[in-house]
Design an enzyme around this catalytic site. Sequence first.
Site, PDB file in Angstrom:
ATOM      1  N   HIS A   9       0.838  -1.202   0.000  1.00 22.94           N
ATOM      2  CA  HIS A   9       0.000   0.000   0.000  1.00 22.94           C
ATOM      3  C   HIS A   9       0.874   1.255   0.000  1.00 22.94           C
ATOM      4  O   HIS A   9       1.107   1.853  -1.035  1.00 22.94           O
ATOM      5  CB  HIS A   9      -0.933  -0.072   1.209  1.00 22.94           C
ATOM      6  CG  HIS A   9      -2.069   0.901   1.197  1.00 22.94           C
ATOM      7  ND1 HIS A   9      -2.334   1.719   0.142  1.00 22.94           N
ATOM      8  CD2 HIS A   9      -3.002   1.188   2.132  1.00 22.94           C
ATOM      9  CE1 HIS A   9      -3.391   2.464   0.407  1.00 22.94           C
ATOM     10  NE2 HIS A   9      -3.810   2.167   1.626  1.00 22.94           N
ATOM     11  N   HIS A  63      -0.956   0.736 -11.333  1.00 25.04           N
ATOM     12  CA  HIS A  63      -1.885   1.052 -10.248  1.00 25.04           C
ATOM     13  C   HIS A  63      -3.109   0.161 -10.366  1.00 25.04           C
ATOM     14  O   HIS A  63      -3.500  -0.198 -11.475  1.00 25.04           O
ATOM     15  CB  HIS A  63      -2.310   2.530 -10.334  1.00 25.04           C
ATOM     16  CG  HIS A  63      -2.962   3.029  -9.101  1.00 25.04           C
ATOM     17  ND1 HIS A  63      -4.310   2.892  -8.868  1.00 25.04           N
ATOM     18  CD2 HIS A  63      -2.451   3.643  -8.014  1.00 25.04           C
ATOM     19  CE1 HIS A  63      -4.594   3.409  -7.687  1.00 25.04           C
ATOM     20  NE2 HIS A  63      -3.489   3.867  -7.143  1.00 25.04           N
ATOM     21  N   ASP A 104       3.817   7.455  -6.474  1.00 28.73           N
ATOM     22  CA  ASP A 104       5.062   7.206  -5.752  1.00 28.73           C
ATOM     23  C   ASP A 104       6.314   7.411  -6.592  1.00 28.73           C
ATOM     24  O   ASP A 104       7.421   7.420  -6.064  1.00 28.73           O
ATOM     25  CB  ASP A 104       5.076   5.765  -5.201  1.00 28.73           C
ATOM     26  CG  ASP A 104       4.201   5.634  -3.965  1.00 28.73           C
ATOM     27  OD1 ASP A 104       3.990   6.654  -3.295  1.00 28.73           O
ATOM     28  OD2 ASP A 104       3.722   4.518  -3.691  1.00 28.73           O
TER      29      ASP A 104
HETATM   30  N1  ACO Z   1       6.059  -2.928 -13.790  1.00 28.07           N
HETATM   31  C1  ACO Z   1       5.944  -3.815 -14.794  1.00 28.07           C
HETATM   32  N2  ACO Z   1       4.799  -4.460 -15.081  1.00 28.07           N
HETATM   33  C2  ACO Z   1       3.739  -4.186 -14.320  1.00 28.07           C
HETATM   34  C3  ACO Z   1       3.789  -3.258 -13.263  1.00 28.07           C
HETATM   35  C4  ACO Z   1       5.011  -2.617 -13.006  1.00 28.07           C
HETATM   36  N3  ACO Z   1       5.140  -1.738 -12.015  1.00 28.07           N
HETATM   37  N4  ACO Z   1       2.589  -3.184 -12.670  1.00 28.07           N
HETATM   38  C5  ACO Z   1       1.803  -4.041 -13.332  1.00 28.07           C
HETATM   39  N5  ACO Z   1       2.502  -4.653 -14.331  1.00 28.07           N
HETATM   40  C6  ACO Z   1       2.007  -5.638 -15.265  1.00 28.07           C
HETATM   41  C7  ACO Z   1       1.928  -7.003 -14.574  1.00 28.07           C
HETATM   42  O1  ACO Z   1       3.117  -7.730 -14.674  1.00 28.07           O
HETATM   43  C8  ACO Z   1       0.765  -7.640 -15.307  1.00 28.07           C
HETATM   44  O2  ACO Z   1       1.245  -8.130 -16.514  1.00 28.07           O
HETATM   45  P1  ACO Z   1       0.649  -9.490 -17.135  1.00 28.07           P
HETATM   46  O3  ACO Z   1      -0.732  -9.136 -17.565  1.00 28.07           O
HETATM   47  O4  ACO Z   1       1.574  -9.802 -18.268  1.00 28.07           O
HETATM   48  O5  ACO Z   1       0.693 -10.516 -16.049  1.00 28.07           O
HETATM   49  C9  ACO Z   1      -0.171  -6.464 -15.602  1.00 28.07           C
HETATM   50  O6  ACO Z   1       0.670  -5.309 -15.623  1.00 28.07           O
HETATM   51  C10 ACO Z   1      -1.244  -6.284 -14.544  1.00 28.07           C
HETATM   52  O7  ACO Z   1      -0.578  -6.327 -13.299  1.00 28.07           O
HETATM   53  P2  ACO Z   1      -1.282  -6.536 -11.891  1.00 28.07           P
HETATM   54  O8  ACO Z   1      -0.262  -6.896 -10.879  1.00 28.07           O
HETATM   55  O9  ACO Z   1      -2.463  -7.418 -12.055  1.00 28.07           O
HETATM   56  O10 ACO Z   1      -1.780  -5.085 -11.623  1.00 28.07           O
HETATM   57  P3  ACO Z   1      -2.453  -4.637 -10.334  1.00 28.07           P
HETATM   58  O11 ACO Z   1      -3.431  -3.654 -10.751  1.00 28.07           O
HETATM   59  O12 ACO Z   1      -2.911  -5.759  -9.508  1.00 28.07           O
HETATM   60  O13 ACO Z   1      -1.206  -4.014  -9.526  1.00 28.07           O
HETATM   61  C11 ACO Z   1       0.243  -2.590  -8.420  1.00 28.07           C
HETATM   62  C12 ACO Z   1      -1.102  -2.737  -9.148  1.00 28.07           C
HETATM   63  C13 ACO Z   1       0.290  -3.539  -7.210  1.00 28.07           C
HETATM   64  C14 ACO Z   1       0.363  -1.168  -7.936  1.00 28.07           C
HETATM   65  C15 ACO Z   1       1.374  -2.937  -9.406  1.00 28.07           C
HETATM   66  O14 ACO Z   1       1.276  -2.098 -10.526  1.00 28.07           O
HETATM   67  C16 ACO Z   1       2.747  -2.813  -8.763  1.00 28.07           C
HETATM   68  O15 ACO Z   1       3.181  -3.728  -8.072  1.00 28.07           O
HETATM   69  N6  ACO Z   1       3.460  -1.673  -9.005  1.00 28.07           N
HETATM   70  C17 ACO Z   1       4.769  -1.465  -8.439  1.00 28.07           C
HETATM   71  C18 ACO Z   1       4.688  -1.036  -6.977  1.00 28.07           C
HETATM   72  C19 ACO Z   1       4.147   0.369  -6.820  1.00 28.07           C
HETATM   73  O16 ACO Z   1       4.569   1.299  -7.484  1.00 28.07           O
HETATM   74  N7  ACO Z   1       3.206   0.521  -5.873  1.00 28.07           N
HETATM   75  C20 ACO Z   1       2.607   1.815  -5.560  1.00 28.07           C
HETATM   76  C21 ACO Z   1       1.203   1.884  -6.034  1.00 28.07           C
HETATM   77  S1  ACO Z   1       0.495   3.470  -5.707  1.00 28.07           S
HETATM   78  C22 ACO Z   1       0.053   3.412  -4.064  1.00 28.07           C
HETATM   79  O17 ACO Z   1      -0.199   2.397  -3.499  1.00 28.07           O
HETATM   80  C23 ACO Z   1       0.005   4.686  -3.341  1.00 28.07           C
END
Ligand code: ACO
Length: 474
Positions: free
Chosen positions: A307, A346, A404
């Site tokens: 989060h 996100h 972030d």
């Molecule tokens: N880098 C590369 N690929 C990504 C990223 C990323 N940061 N985020 C998502 N993807 C890709 C996934 O690998 C997935 O690919 P696939 O379809 O080939 O499997 C697709 O995009 C969907 O990904 P999910 O994990 O299902 O996306 P979700 O919406 O569940 O995740 C999250 C959101 C957790 C924020 C994710 O993007 C992530 O881990 N980001 C990096 C950490 C981050 O920056 N967190 C801060 C979020 S903002 C906040 O909380 C205030």
Amino acid sequence: MKHVKTKKITKLIVDAEKKAHKETKGDIEPAFAAPVKWPVDCVVGPGLEGAIACESKIGYVNGSKGELIYQGYNIFDLCAYSTFEEVSYLLLHGNLPTKPQLSSFNEKLIEYRNIPNTIGTLMGFPIRTMSAMAALRAGTNFMRYECTYADSPDYIPDRSKIISADEDSIPMETIPMGEEHAIYEFKKGVKESKDAGLDLHPPEGYPACYHLISGVSSVAGAVARIRQGFLPIAFDPELSHAANLIYMITGKKPTPVEERVMDVALILHADHGMNASTFATMVVASTLSDIYLAMGSGIAALSGPLHGGANEEVLKMLEEIGSVSNVASWYKHARAKKKKIMGFGHRVYRAYDPRARVLGPLAEHLVNEGGDAQAKTMLSIAKALEKEVISTLGAKKGIFPNVDFYSGIVYSCLGIPPDFFTPIFAVSRAAGWTARVMEYLKHNRIFRPRAMYVGSFDRKYKQSAGKDKKLKKK
Ligand code: ACO
């Protein structure tokens, strides 16, 4: 003079808004922006994804368009022309304050910066060895003792305020509309406690919200100082909320530009829909536990790495990349290893996060105005990485910078230590948490989803041999 120095910031935000208009199209999503007729039909995924828990006027996140709205106002306008104090008032009361309303709100916030008992209690705790968020949570809960005797051994609860409508008295199989009697009892409970005339401040109601919004920044300041090996600094009543926060954490009074940038960062983080920490706060508040304990739960939820806290990871990642010339090869390697790139993607946004649209140019402004060599390198790496990610994952998967990605660079330029990035997030989110609790309590219904039981039913009970022996001994 102050206005002249911060004018550039307003222009950067206005330009960011123009860019957002040009680059993102889309409409209001009817599935998430219309009155609810209970019971509601929705498609629910694991972790309640897609579930509609309540109606709210406080804020709206349009994920496909990349839009964030507080009480009907676009986030860009609030950042460009408002202050955190005004935005907190807006979130809590539904309208921007008039001049007299703002001045009495400000007076209250300044009065509530003073939390000597909380700071005194905190100083007896091992703050230097606790995580910053654990300490912030403890401090927020201690603030409760500044205003209620509820935990004293002599406290006798007023039976008239004890709510009958707990989970044992509401038939759980009723359609989820709230039993008539239960809703009445909840409303009565909130109103009565507001008028109860306790000796100290009431532990619920708007004064408690103001107390928390203001006091949590003093807790953050004290915790930051103690963790750096110093004594807490007394708040300065002449400073704005944003300037006082920087002062209490760093010990230095900020320049007008630094103050304005922190103010915008606080506005950007003040609310963001039904995210995990907001939901945690609301779940606890829905039991009519008081708002201090409820907000402590929000802080606990925000402390989890899924989060809050990705901005600290972004800085580590930029350091690991090391130089602009390494960006392409680092990224290729990371993609090959299927690594998630910190600060991108996100759960809700499938477009450029509007908060990142503001924070990116602000980071650049701060770095250009006086950032050191390391800050300049970090920013150049970040901009190069952004290009790589957007060109490969932007259109294809809707992966863009999130809030972030640039906030860590911004906070570093303001002199905030990395372990204080997430506590600052909590300090600003106090406005959204309290506003959403107050809104929900008007039509409170205790949160009580069901789990699908997938265990067995007919297992035969067999007393274990160990238990037999223990019984014999007796
Ligand atoms: N880098 C590369 N690929 C990504 C990223 C990323 N940061 N985020 C998502 N993807 C890709 C996934 O690998 C997935 O690919 P696939 O379809 O080939 O499997 C697709 O995009 C969907 O990904 P999910 O994990 O299902 O996306 P979700 O919406 O569940 O995740 C999250 C959101 C957790 C924020 C994710 O993007 C992530 O881990 N980001 C990096 C950490 C981050 O920056 N967190 C801060 C979020 S903002 C906040 O909380 C205030």
